[in-house]
Design an enzyme around this catalytic site. Sequence first.
Site, mmCIF file in Angstrom:
data_model
loop_
_atom_site.group_PDB
_atom_site.id
_atom_site.type_symbol
_atom_site.label_atom_id
_atom_site.label_comp_id
_atom_site.label_asym_id
_atom_site.label_seq_id
_atom_site.Cartn_x
_atom_site.Cartn_y
_atom_site.Cartn_z
ATOM 1 N N ASP A 1 0.831 -1.202 0.000
ATOM 2 C CA ASP A 1 0.000 0.000 0.000
ATOM 3 C C ASP A 1 0.867 1.255 0.000
ATOM 4 O O ASP A 1 1.971 1.263 0.547
ATOM 5 C CB ASP A 1 -0.906 -0.010 1.233
ATOM 6 N N ASN B 1 -10.614 -2.985 -6.278
ATOM 7 C CA ASN B 1 -9.859 -1.959 -7.007
ATOM 8 C C ASN B 1 -10.474 -1.572 -8.339
ATOM 9 O O ASN B 1 -10.073 -0.565 -8.948
ATOM 10 C CB ASN B 1 -8.415 -2.420 -7.235
#
EC number: 2.5.1.-
Length: 244
Positions: free
Chosen positions: A22, A70
Amino acid sequence: MAQDEASVSVRPGPRHVAIIMDGNGRWATMRGRPRLFGHHAGARRVREIVEACPDLGVKYLTIFGFSTENWKRTQIEVAGLMSLFRSYIRKEARALRDQNVRVRFIGDRPGLDHKLQALMDELEEMTAHCTGTNLTIALNYGGRDEVARATKRLAEDVAAGRLNPADIDVETLPKYLDTCVLPDPDLVIRTSGEARISNFLLWQSAYAEYDFVDTLWPDFSREVFGRAIESYSCRDRRFGGVKG
């Protein structure tokens, strides 16, 4: 009360490390660049971490490349990520094979474009004989989605008479998961300072240790990785039991 340093039990390092990579977008934004610039930097970082695994005693490395959630991102970012995945496989395939890295992909593969699927199949086949680090890349992956797909396959076996419902226990479902040939992760690392698991390896990580580090993924160096491994080695894993 602080524990005396000499009393800390040093245990073997993790055999299987899973990483939620991330912070690529924030890393790019901090530099005044588009988010895809950060994703490309993050992809380059993967090579360093894979190469560090043998020296750190990590036999299995699973990385979270693209989640089922996503797809909610902008079309430009999603298209750029899909292009990046295709480019990464083409560029890294030979190096991974030469480094004796076996590559596997997990996730809902039919949801990806056919060209990417073909490259994934090719890389898995190319490295199937490799006996070094096991690199698993999660693409179009979600823990809940994985459990739902596994449950569907299990139900189909019950309906077809291949599986007796009375024989189903906690050891049964893992045989239907995407990770059925992998050991459960010992350590899950999330970079960028966020303290959530984001639907990653929900079943498999029931007793994993977690490490939420502040470092953004493009800055997650071999040294930071090593410190996470060292920290894990000092933890007391009891799996629900107690000492003595």
